[in-house]
Design an enzyme around this catalytic site. Structure first.
Site, PDB file in Angstrom:
ATOM      1  N   ASP A 163       0.766  -1.247   0.000  1.00 15.07           N
ATOM      2  CA  ASP A 163       0.000   0.000   0.000  1.00 15.07           C
ATOM      3  C   ASP A 163       0.798   1.299   0.000  1.00 15.07           C
ATOM      4  O   ASP A 163       0.592   2.161  -0.820  1.00 15.07           O
ATOM      5  CB  ASP A 163      -0.904   0.037   1.241  1.00 15.07           C
ATOM      6  N   GLU A 390       3.267  -9.857  11.150  1.00 17.01           N
ATOM      7  CA  GLU A 390       2.953  -9.290   9.840  1.00 17.01           C
ATOM      8  C   GLU A 390       4.236  -8.839   9.136  1.00 17.01           C
ATOM      9  O   GLU A 390       4.441  -9.120   7.964  1.00 17.01           O
ATOM     10  CB  GLU A 390       1.985  -8.108  10.016  1.00 17.01           C
TER      11      GLU A 390
HETATM   12  C1  DGY Z   1      -5.102  -2.195   4.920  1.00 16.59           C
HETATM   13  O1  DGY Z   1      -6.209  -2.020   5.447  1.00 16.59           O
HETATM   14  O2  DGY Z   1      -4.040  -1.744   5.379  1.00 16.59           O
HETATM   15  C2  DGY Z   1      -5.036  -3.034   3.731  1.00 16.59           C
HETATM   16  O3  DGY Z   1      -3.725  -3.287   3.351  1.00 16.59           O
HETATM   17  C3  DGY Z   1      -5.784  -2.433   2.572  1.00 16.59           C
HETATM   18  O4  DGY Z   1      -5.986  -3.437   1.663  1.00 16.59           O
END
Ligand code: DGY
Length: 420
Positions: A163, A390
């Site tokens: 992102d 993560e």
């Molecule tokens: C988030 O909510 O951070 C996701 O990566 C969006 O897809």
């Protein structure tokens, strides 16, 4: 079986809901995500093939009529996630987001089928899955490369999966934030804001999303008018590999594929052209602003996963990859540590992600045995030490973001158990 392998299985099973699996159980991502589900299915395939196929089937239930598979399916509407199903306000039978994600599900399916014995009953199910994945890949070609240049565009940074990568900094800086924007983020209540995208990023994510919605997610129109339109190396590498794997699956199931073969050849040629030999780097292309984007991101090395038939180029890429985190205790940082945009803790701007290491490993293993074994060993070592998180700091190895993270557990299972 080691304790950690058992814990990896448990992590997936604890995150499992009816027919699909959450990316984590700490409320950060309370839905089904497209590429997360692909990695998760691969993890299941090491101990429960039915769960693997079910994970994929549930994702495909959310496929739009035109072939697009959304990046999020909101099976549970009672969550605090932003942007939730009412904000997106779309989907077919299942409420969803209005954008997609890297189609790694195709290659994962091929890998699952090659690593497992499929019963007669499962074969019928698999053929149906393959047909739907063909429709998905054709959707990309039709709507994300309408001029048939061989390269696929993404229309929102969320479509990449990485992102807030610095690859998007320049195109995002050109997106004018909508006036009077009102929204409430849920993520920074669950995870330390230092480790999440900034407000300026979210303002733009929401602005682009609102524009897509205002245009009724019309793919033909949006390719031309979207506020963000980028050809990314990582995304196109995953796409090209998916295309190649899809052709193999289509042959196996006697489904036609001739139009795809032509596109695959073109795509390979065009993708290779995005290599700048002087700077020794692949660059993304900002279609909207007609500009090259040169950022040293680990995702540029996904080109190895595309299995380009060019030994000389592959050798150059591997040489450059060896320098990327040279001498560092932990690999691979999402952005090269000496780049000005690098941030040790912020999501996709520096931390190590297990799925990136896994993709690179897959791309390396038929090209450089010694280096690929090293990458595998380092990745397994990091998870052994820190658990299924993560993401991780490339400086200290410290775990960050969500915990009990499904794809880290799933890909750990694959790295340890897959002997190919
Ligand atoms: C988030 O909510 O951070 C996701 O990566 C969006 O897809």
């Amino acid at each position: 079986m080691t304790k950690l392998l058992k814990n990896a299985q448990k992590t997936l099973l604890n995150n499992r809901r009816s027919g699909y699996t959450l990316p984590t159980n700490n409320k950060l991502y309370p839905a089904q995500w497209n590429w997360d589900s692909a990695f998760i299915a691969l993890g299941y395939s090491h101990f429960n093939l039915n769960f693997a196929l079910e994970e994929i089937n549930t994702l495909l239930k959310g496929q739009w009529k035109d072939g697009m598979i959304p990046h999020i399916l909101f099976h549970d509407k009672n969550t605090k996630y932003f942007p939730n199903h009412t904000v997106w306000n779309c989907g077919n039978k299942i409420a969803s987001s209005g954008i997609t994600q890297p189609p790694i599900i195709v290659s994962v399916l091929r890998q699952i089928l090659e690593g497992n014995k499929i019963s007669k009953k499962q074969k019928g199910r698999v053929k149906e899955i393959v047909k739907k994945l063909k429709k998905y890949i054709e959707w990309f070609i039709k709507f994300r490369d309408p001029k048939k240049n061989g390269l696929i565009s993404i229309l929102h940074p969320w479509e990449s999966g990485y992102d807030n990568s610095s690859i998007w900094d320049d195109p995002m800086s050109k997106v004018k934030v909508e006036k009077n924007l009102k929204y409430k983020r849920g993520d920074i209540k669950v995870v330390n804001p230092e480790q999440r995208p900034l407000k300026t990023d979210y303002d733009r994510y929401v602005t682009i999303k609102n524009h897509l919605k205002a245009n009724k997610y019309n793919p033909t129109k949006l390719y031309k008018i979207s506020k963000f339109n980028v050809i990314d190396i990582g995304f196109n590498s995953i796409f090209l590999r998916a295309l190649k794997d899809l052709i193999i699956l289509l042959k196996r199931y006697n489904i036609s594929y001739s139009n795809l073969k032509k596109f695959s050849k073109k795509s390979e040629k065009q993708l290779t052209k995005l290599y700048d030999s002087k700077k020794d780097i692949f660059y993304a292309y900002d279609v909207k602003n007609k500009k090259k984007i040169i950022v040293p991101s680990i995702t540029n090395f996904f080109i190895l996963y595309a299995d380009i038939k060019n030994n000389l180029l592959n050798k150059k890429i591997i040489k450059s990859l060896k320098k990327y985190n040279k001498g560092k205790k932990y690999i691979f940082s999402s952005i090269k540590p000496d780049h000005k945009s690098f941030e040790e803790k912020r999501y996709w701007r520096g931390p190590i992600w297990i799925n990136c290491n896994w993709i690179i490993y897959q791309g390396l293993k038929n090209k450089d045995k010694i280096f690929s074994s090293y990458v595998k060993k380092k990745t397994i070592g990091l998870v052994n030490k820190k658990g299924f998180h993560e993401y991780y700091s490339c400086k200290s190895g410290n775990a960050m973001g969500a915990y009990n993270f499904s794809w880290s557990a799933a890909l750990y299972l694959d790295l340890v158990l897959n002997k190919n």
